[in-house]
Scaffold this active site. Sequence first.
Site, PDB file in Angstrom:
ATOM      1  N   CYS A  31       0.847  -1.187   0.000  1.00  0.00           N
ATOM      2  CA  CYS A  31       0.000   0.000   0.000  1.00  0.00           C
ATOM      3  C   CYS A  31       0.885   1.240   0.000  1.00  0.00           C
ATOM      4  CB  CYS A  31      -0.903   0.006   1.237  1.00  0.00           C
ATOM      5  SG  CYS A  31      -1.962   1.468   1.364  1.00  0.00           S
ATOM      6  N   THR A  65      -0.606   4.448   0.128  1.00  0.00           N
ATOM      7  CA  THR A  65      -1.504   5.562   0.477  1.00  0.00           C
ATOM      8  C   THR A  65      -0.768   6.647   1.263  1.00  0.00           C
ATOM      9  OG1 THR A  65      -3.511   4.204   0.455  1.00  0.00           O
ATOM     10  CG2 THR A  65      -3.553   6.193   1.806  1.00  0.00           C
TER      11      THR A  65
END
Length: 379
Positions: free
Chosen positions: A194, A196
């Site tokens: 991830c 993000t």
Amino acid sequence: MVIVDNDVKLDFKDVLIRPKRSTLASRSEVDIRRTFVFKHTNSTWTGIPVMVANMDTTGTFEMAKVLGDHGMFVAIHKHYSLEQWATFLQAHPSLLDSVACSAGTSQKDFDKLLEVCGLRIPRADGTHASVRFVCLDVANGYSEHFVECVRKVRKALPHVVIIAGNVVTGEMTEELILSGADIVKVGIGPGSVCTTRKQTGVGYPQLSAVIECADAAHGLGGCIVSDGGCACPGDFAKAFGAGADFVMSGGMFSGHDESGGEMTERNGKKYKLFYGMSSDTAMAKHSGGVAEYRASEGKTVEVPYRGAVESTLLDIAGGLRSACTYVGARHLKELSRRTTFIRCTQQLNQLFAQNVEHAAHSRTSNLPADAPPSKRQKQ
């Protein structure tokens, strides 16, 4: 007005669990199974509360067949068709307690969720059953649109246990539980693939998020699942020690026979593809590419091939039992009450880290895929 929270927030790597006096003589005395009664359905579930993430490289039917035998749980990715669900459940009705059907917030996802949950599967005793768990999964669980989705699914499927997220703060955990979620998924940005936090600057250290969200959920009779951030079995123990009811991981279950992802071979070594569900790879596969108004928030990696997933399951379960013996917890449920975290600047001696990891991979990768678990453990 800009607000800066000066309270220290911690991740799994920032702490260790302090050992305590124990009356346990052996790891075999520890029970890592738990029984939950869920808030909105009053239904029960008993098993080892370890979950595989609903990524199409980990949340597979093949994974569910193995984890179900060990009393663990798989959130199945949302890209299986209704026909594939029907075939799987008819062949394995005993796994209804071990899988969740995943969905996003679109009308298309909602319609398919109703169809999958409407399947009536005959059991050996002549009765019929249906899917018990659904996983409503979005990257940003803070939108009112997502809250409305949870309410909509709760109204349409009052009998199912709803897993919903992701969030990282107490007030939003409470909001989702009050809107119909039984289990709130906690974690923004801790996953191994991830990006993000890198792309958006948004996130929350996972250990602190689990502590705060668990406190909020338990006050309302709900549960949480710590989603992401586990890089070793000890991180599972830390998540449970922080108050998580379930712990979910994707990266720890990648690279296995039961995982999705293309197998490649380079310089005599095998690898399997693993990618985040907001990566360029996933969006090209399922959505025709990255939309102009958004950016990729995941990466694609090649994971060294690790053989059958059973050895990983035994490793995680063994680590949990051992952690419990170190603090005197005879049952996994007691671990959070027996846990005291100490902050640290270093956890591991890295002197031979690369040599050991290379040797361990060589030993496991040279074993045949059908090697018995006992042989893999001895290795």
